[in-house]
Design a protein around this motif. Structure first.
Motif, PDB file in Angstrom:
ATOM      1  N   GLN A  54       7.825   2.151   1.792  1.00  0.00           N
ATOM      2  CA  GLN A  54       7.755   1.499   3.102  1.00  0.00           C
ATOM      3  C   GLN A  54       6.760   2.162   4.043  1.00  0.00           C
ATOM      4  OE1 GLN A  54      11.748   1.292   4.666  1.00  0.00           O
ATOM      5  NE2 GLN A  54      12.428  -0.159   3.100  1.00  0.00           N
ATOM      6  N   GLY A  55       6.252   3.344   3.650  1.00  0.00           N
ATOM      7  CA  GLY A  55       5.299   4.061   4.495  1.00  0.00           C
ATOM      8  C   GLY A  55       3.977   4.266   3.799  1.00  0.00           C
ATOM      9  N   ASP A  56       3.898   5.297   2.965  1.00  0.00           N
ATOM     10  CA  ASP A  56       2.646   5.666   2.303  1.00  0.00           C
ATOM     11  C   ASP A  56       2.055   4.532   1.458  1.00  0.00           C
ATOM     12  OD1 ASP A  56       2.818   8.927   2.621  1.00  0.00           O
ATOM     13  OD2 ASP A  56       4.764   7.998   2.290  1.00  0.00           O
ATOM     14  N   ASN A  57       2.909   3.756   0.788  1.00  0.00           N
ATOM     15  CA  ASN A  57       2.424   2.712  -0.114  1.00  0.00           C
ATOM     16  C   ASN A  57       2.457   1.319   0.503  1.00  0.00           C
ATOM     17  OD1 ASN A  57       2.295   4.836  -1.886  1.00  0.00           O
ATOM     18  ND2 ASN A  57       3.266   3.772  -3.584  1.00  0.00           N
ATOM     19  N   ASP A  58       2.704   1.248   1.797  1.00  0.00           N
ATOM     20  CA  ASP A  58       2.728  -0.040   2.484  1.00  0.00           C
ATOM     21  C   ASP A  58       1.295  -0.471   2.789  1.00  0.00           C
ATOM     22  OD1 ASP A  58       3.483  -2.296   3.824  1.00  0.00           O
ATOM     23  OD2 ASP A  58       4.008  -1.270   5.677  1.00  0.00           O
ATOM     24  N   ILE A  59       0.550  -0.696   1.702  1.00  0.00           N
ATOM     25  CA  ILE A  59      -0.870  -1.038   1.786  1.00  0.00           C
ATOM     26  C   ILE A  59      -1.086  -2.308   0.975  1.00  0.00           C
ATOM     27  CG2 ILE A  59      -3.227  -0.236   1.279  1.00  0.00           C
ATOM     28  CD1 ILE A  59      -2.078   2.617   1.256  1.00  0.00           C
ATOM     29  N   PRO A  60      -1.904  -3.257   1.447  1.00  0.00           N
ATOM     30  CA  PRO A  60      -2.161  -4.466   0.669  1.00  0.00           C
ATOM     31  C   PRO A  60      -2.548  -4.150  -0.774  1.00  0.00           C
ATOM     32  CG  PRO A  60      -3.122  -4.691   2.838  1.00  0.00           C
ATOM     33  CD  PRO A  60      -2.612  -3.279   2.744  1.00  0.00           C
ATOM     34  N   LYS A  61      -1.923  -4.846  -1.696  1.00  0.00           N
ATOM     35  CA  LYS A  61      -2.076  -4.722  -3.151  1.00  0.00           C
ATOM     36  C   LYS A  61      -1.281  -3.544  -3.705  1.00  0.00           C
ATOM     37  CE  LYS A  61      -6.591  -6.996  -3.460  1.00  0.00           C
ATOM     38  NZ  LYS A  61      -7.997  -6.865  -3.928  1.00  0.00           N
ATOM     39  N   VAL A  62      -1.342  -2.368  -3.045  1.00  0.00           N
ATOM     40  CA  VAL A  62      -0.571  -1.231  -3.544  1.00  0.00           C
ATOM     41  C   VAL A  62       0.912  -1.575  -3.544  1.00  0.00           C
ATOM     42  CG1 VAL A  62       0.080   1.183  -3.139  1.00  0.00           C
ATOM     43  CG2 VAL A  62      -2.289   0.466  -2.841  1.00  0.00           C
TER      44      VAL A  62
END
Length: 450
Positions: A54-62
């Protein structure tokens, strides 16, 4: 009806071809980023999978990736809808490493020897880790300062600025410090490209010790029979070697292939041809910094000496005991991107430069090194020095021009203000325009009466 079905079939075919050509090759990078991020966040900072996703990986596609943590084997496995599975393994002392199928997880490996405090007696910041916020300076408008720091964080229910921590150091004293929910003084946060400044500092220390001359040609055997033989370590430190490199994180590029596919990241830039003569064209390159890490490794007789040097002569020397620089599969420190530390320790690194290399009476690098890293690189328009960013060209229009700083992906920043005896650190998950760095720095500096 038949005509409609034919048109529909053609459209489906076009979509499938697009997915195969445009999206499928990216899945390897997506699952690779996710596996590495989860492994690092979980095993270095003890974050939960939910917090990371929900934080570090809350990136489009990731956020397409599905992640599984194996605590017993210290392993993370990630895939995208069952495709392109990638693994990252955590090893104590070396951090998390994205591995391929050829990597032997049973092979013995060297780990850096750390110089931890010999005494349990608590020492005050910056020469220790204890100490509260100082509110005694008459020259500080604390109301204005605290408002500026408070404004750096999201209000309850918001998710835009996404600041995780802020600390302000004036005359070696903490005058403001704040953390987002879920983070505290002990939380280790990835600095991303702030690690480049650590890598450069290693060269400054070696030069002070008389063990390297940065003005000499880079010791790269592959370059000795073409025009690249004229590239110096100085050129590499300034990112103006003239070598080809594409630094684009939004697609498959030189930097994403290096970080998420390469076994030996120090070689990624070596393989690139020259596009320009040295010192004529500035081009930001994480590959260059990892090449520098590889050059550092060549300065030592053993791999163990290389691993120890970063901590013995720099990080542990200045009390950055929370710091960890992760390695690639070949055992090189990923000097471009993978340095971790808590917020107070990142501030100590800024203070080392504010004090021109002197740490509690010990001179780690020559004072002239500060001028070296903070002098604009040719053709960078005042934006870049030697693995440090600058405000010499007024990129932040309302911030003092003498500010120089470490900067990392998603808005990590350690700023140094020599004219104000000031260091400001901000760690988070957003950059411009979601986070107004110019306004934040302006307001903090403005709270100090000169």
């Amino acid at each position: 009806m038949k005509k409609f079905l034919k048109i529909f079939a053609v459209l489906v075919l076009i979509v499938l071809v697009y997915l195969r050509l445009a999206i499928y090759p990216q899945l390897d990078l997506i699952s690779g980023f996710s596996a590495k991020s989860v492994a690092s966040g979980h095993f270095i900072d003890d974050r939960s999978l939910e917090t990371i996703e929900q934080g570090d990986n809350d990136i489009p596609k990731v956020d397409w990736a599905t992640n599984t943590i194996n605590d017993a084997e210290k392993l993370v496995t990630s895939n995208v809808h069952g495709l392109k599975e990638r693994k990252a393994i955590y090893r104590e002392g070396l951090g998390a490493t994205l591995i391929n199928d050829d990597f032997d997880v049973t092979k013995p490996y060297d780990v850096p020897h750390r110089l931890m405090p010999a005494s349990t007696e608590p020492y005050l910041f910056p020469y220790g880790d204890t100490g509260e916020v100082d509110t005694s300076f008459a020259s500080i408008d604390y109301v204005k300062l605290n408002r500026a720091v408070e404004n750096a964080f999201d209000k309850k229910g918001e998710k835009k600025k996404r600041t995780r921590s802020v600390i302000v150091i004036y005359k070696d004293q903490i005058i403001a410090e704040k953390y987002a929910e879920g983070f505290n003084q002990k939380s280790k946060i990835l600095g991303w490209s702030m690690t480049k400044s650590i890598t450069a500092t290693c060269f400054g220390i070696l030069q002070k010790q008389g063990k390297i001359d940065i003005m000499k040609p880079a010791p790269i055997a592959e370059w000795q029979h073409d025009e690249r033989k004229n590239i110096t370590i100085n050129d590499l430190l300034h990112m103006n070697s003239g070598l080809e490199w594409e630094e684009d994180y939004g697609k498959i590029s030189d930097v994403t292939k290096m970080l998420f596919q390469a076994e030996d990241m120090s070689k990624s830039q070596i393989e690139k041809p020259a596009q320009y003569k040295p010192n004529t064209h500035w081009n930001y390159s994480s590959g260059t910094t990892n090449l520098l890490s590889g050059i550092l490794r060549k300065q030592f007789k053993t791999h163990q000496d290389y691993l120890d040097f970063w901590y013995r002569d720099l990080l542990d020397k200045i009390g950055m005991h929370s710091a960890l620089v992760e390695t690639d599969m070949a055992g090189n420190y990923v000097g471009s991107s993978y340095g971790w530390a808590n917020t107070r320790d990142w501030a100590k690194f800024g203070l080392l430069y504010l004090h021109k290399g002197n740490w509690n009476g010990t001179q780690l690098f020559d004072p002239s090194w500060v001028k070296y890293v903070s002098t604009p690189t040719n053709t960078s328009n005042g934006r870049y020095g030697a693995q440090f960013w600058l405000n010499a060209g007024g990129y932040f229009p309302d911030v003092p021009r003498d500010m120089f700083y470490c900067s990392g992906y998603q808005g990590q920043m350690v700023t140094i203000f020599p004219s104000h005896d000031l260091v400001i650190v901000r760690m988070g998950l957003t950059e411009e325009p979601d986070f107004d760095f110019n306004g934040f720095l302006r307001d903090v500096v403005g709270a100090i009466k000169k």
